[in-house]
Design a protein around this motif. Structure first.
Motif, short mmCIF file in Angstrom:
data_model
loop_
_atom_site.label_atom_id
_atom_site.label_comp_id
_atom_site.label_asym_id
_atom_site.label_seq_id
_atom_site.Cartn_x
_atom_site.Cartn_y
_atom_site.Cartn_z
N LYS A 80 0.96 -1.12 -0.10
CA LYS A 80 -0.14 0.07 0.01
C LYS A 80 0.83 1.07 -0.09
O LYS A 80 0.74 2.05 -0.62
CB LYS A 80 -0.89 0.00 1.23
CG LYS A 80 -1.97 -0.91 1.09
CD LYS A 80 -3.02 -0.54 0.33
CE LYS A 80 -4.08 -1.84 0.38
NZ LYS A 80 -5.07 -1.36 -1.10
N VAL A 81 1.95 1.27 0.75
CA VAL A 81 2.77 2.39 1.04
C VAL A 81 3.34 2.41 -0.61
O VAL A 81 3.64 3.82 -0.92
CB VAL A 81 3.98 2.19 1.92
CG1 VAL A 81 5.08 3.39 2.00
CG2 VAL A 81 3.47 2.06 3.44
N VAL A 82 3.73 1.50 -1.20
CA VAL A 82 4.47 1.73 -2.50
C VAL A 82 3.45 2.28 -3.51
O VAL A 82 3.80 2.99 -4.55
CB VAL A 82 5.00 0.38 -3.00
CG1 VAL A 82 5.55 0.34 -4.39
CG2 VAL A 82 6.33 -0.12 -2.24
N GLU A 83 2.16 1.74 -3.25
CA GLU A 83 1.02 2.33 -4.14
C GLU A 83 0.74 3.81 -3.83
O GLU A 83 0.14 4.51 -4.65
CB GLU A 83 0.00 1.52 -4.00
CG GLU A 83 -0.16 0.22 -4.72
CD GLU A 83 -1.38 -0.76 -4.11
OE1 GLU A 83 -2.19 -0.08 -3.62
OE2 GLU A 83 -1.20 -1.67 -4.53
N SER A 139 8.18 -3.82 -8.49
CA SER A 139 7.39 -2.80 -8.90
C SER A 139 7.44 -2.72 -10.50
O SER A 139 8.52 -3.05 -10.90
CB SER A 139 7.18 -1.55 -8.24
OG SER A 139 8.34 -0.78 -8.57
N GLU A 140 6.64 -1.84 -11.24
CA GLU A 140 6.70 -1.73 -12.79
C GLU A 140 7.92 -0.92 -13.20
O GLU A 140 8.36 -0.11 -12.46
CB GLU A 140 5.48 -0.99 -13.15
CG GLU A 140 4.30 -2.02 -12.92
CD GLU A 140 3.04 -1.05 -13.27
OE1 GLU A 140 2.70 -0.57 -14.26
OE2 GLU A 140 2.45 -0.80 -12.30
N GLU A 144 9.88 4.94 -11.00
CA GLU A 144 11.25 5.45 -10.62
C GLU A 144 10.68 5.78 -9.02
O GLU A 144 9.99 6.84 -8.70
CB GLU A 144 11.66 6.53 -11.36
CG GLU A 144 13.26 6.37 -11.11
CD GLU A 144 13.82 7.56 -12.06
OE1 GLU A 144 14.06 7.16 -13.31
OE2 GLU A 144 13.96 8.83 -11.74
N TYR A 145 11.65 5.19 -8.17
CA TYR A 145 11.21 5.44 -6.78
C TYR A 145 12.40 6.31 -6.07
O TYR A 145 13.41 5.93 -6.30
CB TYR A 145 11.10 4.12 -5.97
CG TYR A 145 9.66 3.54 -6.29
CD1 TYR A 145 8.65 4.04 -5.65
CD2 TYR A 145 9.74 2.62 -7.34
CE1 TYR A 145 7.24 3.17 -5.70
CE2 TYR A 145 8.31 1.94 -7.57
CZ TYR A 145 7.19 2.45 -6.96
OH TYR A 145 6.02 1.69 -7.20
N THR A 146 12.07 7.11 -5.31
CA THR A 146 13.31 7.65 -4.28
C THR A 146 12.69 7.60 -2.97
O THR A 146 11.62 7.74 -2.52
CB THR A 146 13.46 8.85 -4.72
OG1 THR A 146 12.22 9.89 -4.60
CG2 THR A 146 14.23 9.38 -6.08
N VAL A 147 13.59 7.01 -2.09
CA VAL A 147 13.36 6.76 -0.76
C VAL A 147 14.30 7.52 0.04
O VAL A 147 15.41 7.67 0.00
CB VAL A 147 13.50 5.12 -0.15
CG1 VAL A 147 12.85 5.16 1.02
CG2 VAL A 147 12.65 4.18 -1.43
N ASN A 148 13.74 8.17 1.27
CA ASN A 148 14.52 8.90 2.11
C ASN A 148 14.11 8.66 3.50
O ASN A 148 13.03 8.24 3.75
CB ASN A 148 14.88 10.26 1.95
CG ASN A 148 13.65 11.20 1.95
OD1 ASN A 148 12.87 11.09 3.13
ND2 ASN A 148 12.97 11.91 1.02
N GLU A 240 6.07 7.08 -17.71
CA GLU A 240 4.99 6.87 -18.85
C GLU A 240 4.01 8.10 -18.75
O GLU A 240 3.60 8.68 -19.57
CB GLU A 240 4.60 5.63 -19.15
CG GLU A 240 5.49 4.90 -20.02
CD GLU A 240 5.34 3.22 -20.30
OE1 GLU A 240 3.78 2.89 -20.06
OE2 GLU A 240 5.84 2.59 -20.56
N GLU A 241 3.30 7.63 -17.64
CA GLU A 241 2.06 8.65 -17.29
C GLU A 241 2.51 9.95 -16.57
O GLU A 241 1.60 11.05 -16.70
CB GLU A 241 1.07 7.77 -16.32
CG GLU A 241 0.52 6.48 -16.69
CD GLU A 241 -0.50 6.06 -16.09
OE1 GLU A 241 -0.90 6.82 -14.99
OE2 GLU A 241 -0.85 4.87 -16.05
#
Ligand code: ATP
Length: 648
Positions: A80-83, A139-140, A144-148, A240-241
Motif C-alpha cells: 500500500k505504501v508503494v502504491e 514494481s513496474e 522510478e522510486y526515491t526513498v529517504n 510513462e504517465e
C-alpha cells in the motif's frame, strides 16, 4: 481522490515471562490467550468473573518475531505504501512489556547501547524496511522510486533528531514542529537521508538507535525514555504517465506508561516518567474521543506525540497498533487498561488516501480523455472510409461489407445506422431496378453483374452518410470542447495552487512576525516588572531616608538643647566660684559657640575643633544644602540612574 474507510488494525502480543521474573516466582494466572489466536480471556478472581477481549490477532508467549511479521501481513501494508498510501505501525503498552523488543529485536549492552546483530530475533522495523525495498524492486519498470528516511525521538516533550548528533546536546531545546497546508504537523530542519538500498536505510536506523535515550529501572533494565519515530518517505514517478505519488511509512516505538512507585524512579528519571505519562495520557484521550464520537474535538495538539500521529489515528493513513502485555500478575492493572484502550483503538476509522500530486492527477485524467477521444476519432474516420468505399461498390459486395461492419466493435448508435443502411439496401433489391443507361464501363463489367443501386437509393444512402458524418463531427467538436474545458480547469487549478502557496507563505511570515512580537512583549513585561521592583525599592529607600532625616532633626535639636544646658551650667559655675565680675556670654545659634562681649569666641582652639567635629551634622554644604539633604540627594540620584531616569 481514491477513498476507502478502514479501521485501525489492533493486535495483542503477550511476551514470555522473563528468567528473572521466574526466579522471583512471579506468575501469570489472569491473562490467557485463546487458541483461536483472535481473543484472550482476562480473569477477575475477586468477582469470580472473566472477560473475553477480541482483536484482529493475538500472539501468545511462544510467538516468534518471524511469525509476528508474517501474521501481521506487513507485506501487504508495505505494498500500500508503494502504491502511494501512508501507513503507521506503533507499539503501545506498559513499561517492560516488550514494545522495543517487538520493533527492534536487538539486545542492549551494559552501556545501554544496542548490539546490532541480524539473527532470528530482529524486529519488525528491519523486516518491514526490507519488505519495502523488495516491493519496490518488484514494481513496474517505468516507475522510478526515491526513498529517504528520518528518525526522531520525543524526549521530555522536546523533539530531537536521532540522525543529527550535533543537535543532541544536553541543553538543546530540540526542533520546532510546524503545521502544513495538508493539515499535517511536521518537524522543521530534520536531517533527511536518501536510501537506495535496504542496507542503507537499516544502517541509518541503527545509528539513530545508538543516539536514543535509554535507562534502567526496577521494571526494565533497558527502558526507552522517549517515543521514537522512524519514517521512510517514498516518491514514485511514473515516467510513462508522468504521475508523481508520494507516501510515508512510520514505525513508532512508544515509551511505556510507568507507575513511579514500581519503577522507583527519582530525579531526572522521575521527570522523564511524568513527561512519558503525560504524552500517553493525551494519546489515550485522543483514542477515547475518536472511539466515542468522531465529530467531537480531538485534543491532538495537547502533546507533540499526538500532533505527529494525527494522520495515523483518525486520519488518512493505514494504521496498525500492537498492544504489548507483560503477563505476570503484578502488572495486571496496566495490562487490563492496555487491553481496554486497544479495544477502543480498534473501533477508530481512518480514511487512507492515495497521495497523488494534484498537478499530475489532472494531467493523468486529461491524457486518459485524449486517448479516448483519439480512439473515437479513429473509429469515425474508419467508418467514413468504409462508407465511401461502399458507395463505390456493387450491391452484392455492399451487402456483405455492411454485414462485416456490423460485427465491428462500434458504438451502438453507429451499428444501428449500418444496420439501417443494410436493410434499406435489401429493400431496394426487392424493387424493380430503375433502368440505368448502359455506359461503356457497365458494358465492360459483363451481363452477369448485379444491378448497382438506383439513383434514389444511392442519394438516400449518401444523405444518411452525410448525416452520420455530421453527427460524428458534432461529437468530435463536443469532445474537443470538453478537452479544452479540462485544460482550462487544469490551468485554473494551477493558478489557485500558486495563490494558495503564496497565501500560505504570507501566513507563515505573519505567524513568525507574531511570534517575534509575542517574544518582545514577554521581554518587555519582564523589563516592566524589573522597573516596578526598582521603583518599589526606591520608595522604600526614600522612606528610610525621611526617617533618618527626622531622627537627625531630633538628634540635632537635642544637641542644641544639650549645648545650651552645658553653657548654662558653665555660666552658673562661673557665677558661683569666680571672684572676678561675671563674664557675659551670648550664644551663637549657628555654631552653638559662646562668644564674649568683644564678639570673639570664648573657646580655646582645641574646644573649637572638638565642637566643629561634634556638630558635623549641622555643616552647610557647597550647594547650600545640609549634609543630610546632600546624602539624600545623592542616594536618590543613584537610584534614578539605576532606573534610567534623569536626576530627580
Ligand atoms: N517476545 C519476547 N521474547 C523474549 N524476550 C522479550 C520479549 N519481549 C520482551 N522481551 C524482553 O523483555 C524485556 C523488556 O522488553 P522491552 O525493553 O522491549 O520493553 P518495553 O515495552 O520496550 O519497555 P519500555 O517501555 O520501558 O521501553 C527486555 O529484556 C526484552 O528483551
Amino acid at each position: 481522490m481514491e477513498e476507502n474507510r478502514t479501521r485501525i488494525e489492533v493486535v495483542v502480543r503477550v511476551r514470555p515471562i522473563l528468567p528473572e521474573e521466574s526466579r522471583q516466582g512471579l506468575i501469570n494466572s489472569r491473562i490467557q490467550p485463546e487458541t483461536d489466536k483472535k481473543s484472550l480471556v482476562v480473569k477477575f478472581p475477586e468477582s469470580k468473573q472473566q472477560k473475553r477481549f477480541k482483536f484482529d490477532d493475538v500472539f501468545d508467549e511462544s510467538s516468534t518475531q518471524e511469525e509476528l511479521f508474517a501474521r501481521l501481513k506487513l507485506n501487504s501494508l508495505v505494498k500500500k505504501v508503494v502504491e502511494g498510501f501512508n501507513a503507521t505501525v506503533f507499539t503501545y503498552g506498559p513499561t517492560g512489556s516488550g514494545k522495543t523488543f517487538t520493533m527492534e529485536g536487538y539486545e542492549y549492552d551494559k552501556g545501554l547501547k544496542p548490539i546490532i546483530k541480524e539473527n532470528e530475533n530482529i524486529g519488525l522495523v528491519p523486516r518491514t524496511v526490507k519488505a519495502l525495498f523488495d516491493e519496490i524492486k518488484q514494481s513496474e519498470s517505468q516507475v522510478e522510486y526515491t526513498v529517504n528516511c528520518t528518525y526522531i525521538q520525543i524526549y521530555n516533550e522536546n523533539i530531537y533528531d536521532l540522525l543529527n548528533p550535533a543537535q543532541l546536546t544536553p541543553n538543546s531545546p530540540g526542533l520546532k514542529m510546524r503545521w502544513n497546508k495538508s493539515d499535517e504537523f511536521y518537524v522543521e530542519n530534520l536531517c533527511i537521508f536518501p536510501c537506495f538500498t535496504y542496507q542503507e536505510a537499516l544502517s541509518h536506523f541503527n545509528s539513530g538507535l545508538r543516539n536514543k535515550i535509554m535507562a534502567s529501572h526496577n521494571i526494565n533494565s533497558t527502558s526507552s525514555r522517549s517515543h521514537s519515530i522512524f519514517s521512510l518517505n517514498l516518491e514514485a514517478l511514473d515516467k510513462e504517465e508522468g504521475r508523481i505519488v508520494s507516501s510515508r511509512l512510520q514505525l513508532v516505538d512508544l515509551a511505556g506508561s510507568e507507575k513511579t512507585a514500581m519503577t522507583g524512579n527519582e530525579g531526572l528519571a522521575l521527570k522523564e516518567s511524568i513527561e512519558i505519562n503525560k504524552a500517553l495520557f493525551t494519546l489515550r484521550q485522543v483514542i477515547t474521543t475518536l472511539a466515542e464520537n468522531n465529530e467531537a474535538f480531538v485534543p491532538y495538539r495537547n502533546s507533540k506525540l499526538t500532533s505527529l500521529l494525527k494522520q495515523s489515528i483518525g486520519g488518512n493513513s493505514y494504521c496498525l497498533m500492537i498492544a504489548c502485555i507483560s503477563p505476570i500478575d503484578t502488572f495486571f492493572e496496566d495490562n487490563h487498561s492496555t487491553l481496554n484502550y486497544a479495544i477502543q483503538a480498534g473501533s477508530i476509522s481512518n480514511i487512507p488516501v492515495q497521495n497523488i500530486d494534484p498537478k499530475t492527477k489532472i494531467i493523468r485524467e486529461l491524457k486518459k480523455e485524449i486517448k479516448r477521444l483519439k480512439k473515437e476519432l479513429d473509429q469515425a474516420n474508419s467508418q467514413l472510409d468504409f462508407l465511401s468505399e461502399i458507395a463505390s461498390l456493387d450491391r452484392k459486395t455492399q451487402k456483405s461489407r455492411l454485414q462485416e461492419m456490423e460485427k465491428l466493435p462500434l458504438k451502438s448508435v453507429h451499428i444501428k445506422r449500418i444496420r439501417d443502411l443494410r436493410k434499406s439496401l435489401e429493400l431496394s433489391t426487392s424493387f424493380e431496378p430503375t433502368p440505368v443507361p448502359h455506359t461503356a464501363a457497365s458494358q465492360s463489367r459483363g451481363k452477369t453483374e448485379d444491378f448497382p443501386l438506383s439513383q434514389e437509393v444511392l442519394s438516400e444512402k449518401l444523405y444518411d452518410s452525410v448525416k452520420m458524418i455530421r453527427e460524428l463531427m458534432a461529437i468530435n467538436k463536443k469532445l474537443k470542447e470538453q478537452n479544452s474545458e479540462l485544460l482550462s480547469s487544469k490551468k485554473n487549478i494551477e493558478a489557485e495552487f500558486i495563490e494558495i502557496q503564496s497565501e500560505n507563505q504570507e501566513l507563515k511570515e505573519k505567524t513568525e512576525m507574531l511570534e517575534t512580537i509575542l517574544r518582545d512583549q514577554v521581554e518587555q513585561a519582564n523589563g516592566i516588572k524589573e522597573v516596578e521592583n526598582l521603583q518599589k525599592e526606591k520608595k522604600e529607600l526614600e522612606w528610610k531616608i525621611a526617617q533618618l532625616e527626622k531622627e537627625n532633626k531630633n538628634h540635632s535639636s537635642m544637641q542644641v538643647r544639650k549645648s545650651e544646658w552645658d553653657w548654662k551650667s558653665k555660666r552658673t559655675v562661673l557665677r558661683d566660684h569666680s571672684a572676678k565680675p561675671p563674664k557675659v556670654f551670648t550664644f551663637d545659634r549657628n555654631e552653638g559657640t559662646p562668644i564674649n562681649s568683644n564678639g570673639r569666641s570664648s573657646l580655646t582652639p582645641r574646644e573649637k575643633q572638638f565642637r566643629t567635629s561634634f556638630n558635623f551634622h549641622k555643616r552647610n554644604t557647597s550647594n547650600g544644602l545640609s549634609f543630610d539633604s546632600q546624602v539624600k540627594q545623592e542616594a536618590l540620584s543613584a537610584l534614578s540612574n539605576i532606573l534610567g531616569y534623569k536626576q530627580l
